[in-house]
Design a protein around this motif. Structure first.
Motif, mmCIF file in Angstrom:
data_model
loop_
_atom_site.group_PDB
_atom_site.id
_atom_site.type_symbol
_atom_site.label_atom_id
_atom_site.label_comp_id
_atom_site.label_asym_id
_atom_site.label_seq_id
_atom_site.Cartn_x
_atom_site.Cartn_y
_atom_site.Cartn_z
ATOM 1 N N SER A 93 0.868 -1.167 0.000
ATOM 2 C CA SER A 93 0.000 0.000 0.000
ATOM 3 C C SER A 93 0.916 1.232 0.000
ATOM 4 N N GLY A 94 0.317 2.417 -0.063
ATOM 5 C CA GLY A 94 1.036 3.673 -0.278
ATOM 6 C C GLY A 94 2.483 3.770 0.191
ATOM 7 N N ASN A 118 -1.209 -2.687 -5.488
ATOM 8 C CA ASN A 118 -1.266 -1.594 -4.521
ATOM 9 C C ASN A 118 -2.710 -1.445 -4.036
ATOM 10 N N GLN A 120 -4.749 0.749 -2.306
ATOM 11 C CA GLN A 120 -4.507 2.143 -1.945
ATOM 12 C C GLN A 120 -5.232 2.580 -0.675
ATOM 13 N N ARG A 121 -4.499 3.334 0.135
ATOM 14 C CA ARG A 121 -5.042 3.961 1.328
ATOM 15 C C ARG A 121 -4.746 5.453 1.239
ATOM 16 N N GLN A 134 -7.682 6.779 -3.888
ATOM 17 C CA GLN A 134 -7.153 6.472 -5.226
ATOM 18 C C GLN A 134 -6.124 7.557 -5.541
ATOM 19 N N ASP A 136 -2.778 7.245 -5.682
ATOM 20 C CA ASP A 136 -1.458 6.821 -6.181
ATOM 21 C C ASP A 136 -1.486 6.592 -7.687
ATOM 22 N N SER A 154 -7.686 -1.297 -12.643
ATOM 23 C CA SER A 154 -8.413 -0.929 -11.427
ATOM 24 C C SER A 154 -9.724 -1.715 -11.296
ATOM 25 N N MET A 182 -4.194 -1.695 -9.299
ATOM 26 C CA MET A 182 -4.520 -0.601 -8.384
ATOM 27 C C MET A 182 -5.881 -0.806 -7.716
ATOM 28 N N ASP A 184 -8.105 -0.546 -3.887
ATOM 29 C CA ASP A 184 -8.172 0.434 -2.802
ATOM 30 C C ASP A 184 -8.713 -0.286 -1.578
ATOM 31 N N ASN A 351 -9.092 11.263 -5.095
ATOM 32 C CA ASN A 351 -7.924 12.111 -4.882
ATOM 33 C C ASN A 351 -8.370 13.502 -5.276
#
Lengths: 395, 185
Positions: A93-94, A118, A120-121, A134, A136, A154, A182, A184, A351
């Motif tokens: 993750s990130g 990944n 994502q966080r 989202q 990254d 995704s 990707m 999340d 984001n």
């Protein structure tokens, strides 16, 4: 003629049946079905369940999981496994993804087929470990230094985590790139029904092994059609050299040769851009005669569907959905076609710097307004916010 | 509960088996009834004792928005959880409480209310305090009527650690039968 060998999944890795599992577990099952037999990782919320399951399952399937000392080590360890002949991934993750950037570039430069997952966080830095974002998306594309192209996928549900990570492994093999899967936190930790088909219904790409003999084989001689070179593995009796330095077709460093550098870097980009039409994957809903287009990906696209329903129910507004499944490369022509017909394109994403919306703006070039609908993460959009943006854009 | 989308929130302490309750309900509805169910969870960094909540959305069609906004059903297993989440329960919803852990005095409950001493039943009638969540699953099944008893029992059997199936099915039946008794069936 580029030769891609398709086969079906090794039954050992396929847990056929209906399961009630979360996206992280589903991604692990998809990886196993795709033939992934090696993972290296350093656990990090909200991605830990992927490798936890992998570590538990892989001894039964035949393969290996190594918990490395950190993400830097994990991201290079898996590439060793690839050159030893296995399909491999790492999961993070990130904060871990930031640490992996160096070796994502190494995979791009050495054309090592592999998958980086990944989940994502929220960021920057340690941010919100247990909540989604989202944020990254640009990092996944441009995070390592230098010019390269990669592929980003995704998913928006556990079922898609299973299905699309198989695509990720297949695309990695076909184009010899690191593919960024990707997810999340929302999709990763969401539990739903996941139906895993019979192994013979799962299509898997084999590695692009060379048919040339030792002595004739040039490790970085591209296929003239799709620009991707063929592979060998350690122990097969070929002499070859893998380096992050600019290299010639033999794989030897040529770090001061402008022409070789120019040709290599252009090819690394063009093997994706020129084959983009074979990589694109998207889904459209009600785009035939819509006035407003929602263009999104992953969990945000799924949540947006509820906002679209509200706009139809309450105001009768014609709204279409364009969901990117492969986020990079983007199906530019189709987006332009739609931009010429609609009043506005709204891009919801988790984001606030319009990481994907700015790319849509670049493609659309003013044909219609592109409205970024950013959310800082640590949650998903309220469908009412998407509804309000639709109503505003339709005025 | 004729609506296409039913939102359920289950909340209590970490360690009570809240997430597993959500998992059993979701699995019963999606795998054994053949519909759709999305389970999400919110948790802090603690493994035990922190506030814990599981959210399940049941739907005949694909669940789009995965989170619970205004639950139709709220199962409260601790005072803290009750205080935190009760205000979001729908006015015509269903409230289910662990009656020895949730004190309702001073609160005007407008919804349908069902009470069970699940922890005590798990201890006294099943013989394992740990099964309190499955006792609650049985009670939930009886009083809501959303999911068939058969599907829920299958989900319990399929979910609990192997070797504990019988014990947990007993726990389920204890809760289910008490639920029927409460309904006057």
């Amino acid at each position: 003629m580029a030769e891609i060998k398709w086969t079906t999944a090794d039954p050992k890795g396929v847990l056929t049946g209906a399961h009630y599992i979360d996206g992280n577990h589903a991604a692990c099952e998809g990886a196993l079905a795709a033939g992934c037999r090696f993972a290296a990782g350093y656990p990090i919320t909200p991605s830990t369940e992927v490798v936890e399951r992998f570590a538990a399952r892989i001894p039964l399937v035949g393969g290996m999981f190594i918990q490395m000392e950190d993400e830097i080590a994990s991201s290079i360890c898996l590439q060793g496994a690839v050159w030893a002949g296995l399909k491999a991934m790492t999961v993070t993750s990130g904060p871990g993804f930031s640490l992996m950037m160096e070796h994502i570039g190494f995979a791009a430069m050495t054309e090592t087929p592999c998958v980086f997952v990944n989940v994502q966080r929220g960021g920057p830095s340690t941010g919100t470990p247990t909540l989604p974002a989202q944020g990254d998306m640009q990092q996944a594309r441009w995070g390592s230094h230098g010019d390269y192209e990669t592929i980003l996928i995704s998913p928006s549900s556990p079922q898609e985590c299973f299905e699309f990570i198989i695509d990720a492994f297949n695309l990695a093999e076909i184009y010899r790139v690191p593919v960024m899967f990707m997810m999340d936190e929302c999709v990763g930790h969401m539990t739903e029904k996941v139906v895993i088909p019979e192994p013979e219904k799962i299509k898997v790409v084999e590695r692009r092994w060379t048919d040339k003999k030792p002595g004739e084989y040039l490790p970085y001689q591209p296929d003239p059609e799709d620009l991707v070179p063929y592979m060998v593995k350690a122990g097969d009796g070929y002499r070859f050299h893998i380096t992050g330095l600019t290299h010639d077709e033999r794989g030897y460093p040529a770090a001061t040769d402008v022409e070789i550098h120019n040709n290599l870097v252009r090819r690394l980009c063009e093997k994706i851009t020129k084959n983009a039409h074979k990589i694109w994957k998207w889904e459209e809903k009600d785009t035939d005669d819509c006035d407003i287009l929602i263009l999104s990906y992953g969990i945000s696209a799924r949540v947006a569907l509820r906002g679209i329903e509200l706009a139809k129910e309450r105001k009768g507004i014609k709204v279409g959905l364009f969901r990117l499944i492969v986020v990079w490369p983007m199906p530019e022509q189709r987006i332009i076609e739609l931009a010429e017909k609609v009043k506005a394109i709204i891009v919801p994403e988790l984001n606030i710097r319009a990481q994907v919306a700015r790319e849509i703006e670049r493609i659309v070039k003013g044909r219609c307004p592109v409205i970024p609908l950013g959310h800082a993460g640590a949650g998903v959009h309220n469908p009412e916010d998407i509804y309000n943006a639709i109503v505003e854009a339709a005025k | 509960m004729a609506a296409d989308r039913v939102e359920i929130r289950l909340a209590g302490f970490g360690g009570q088996g809240i997430i597993m309750m959500g998992y059993v309900i979701g699995k019963a509805y999606s795998i054994f009834e053949g519909y759709e169910a999305t389970l999400t969870q919110s948790f802090g960094p603690e493994a035990r004792g922190g506030a814990c909540s599981a959210q399940v959305v049941l739907s005949k069609d694909k669940v789009l928005y995965p989170y619970v906004v205004q639950p139709d059903i709220f199962v409260a297993m601790s005072q803290e959880a009750f205080t935190k989440y009760y205000p979001t329960l729908k006015k015509d919803g269903i409230l289910i409480i662990e009656e020895e852990l949730v004190d309702l005095s001073g609160v005007d409950i407008t919804q349908k209310l069902f009470k069970i001493p699940a922890t005590r039943f798990a201890e006294e009638k099943v013989g394992r305090r740990l099964t309190l969540n499955i006792v609650m699953c049985g009670f939930f099944t009886a009083v809501t009527g959303l999911i068939s008893r058969d599907a829920m029992r299958k989900a319990v059997e399929d979910t609990v650690p192997s070797g504990t199936e019988e014990l947990n099915l007993k726990a389920f039946d204890v809760g289910y039968e008490y639920g029927q008794q409460v309904l006057g069936k």
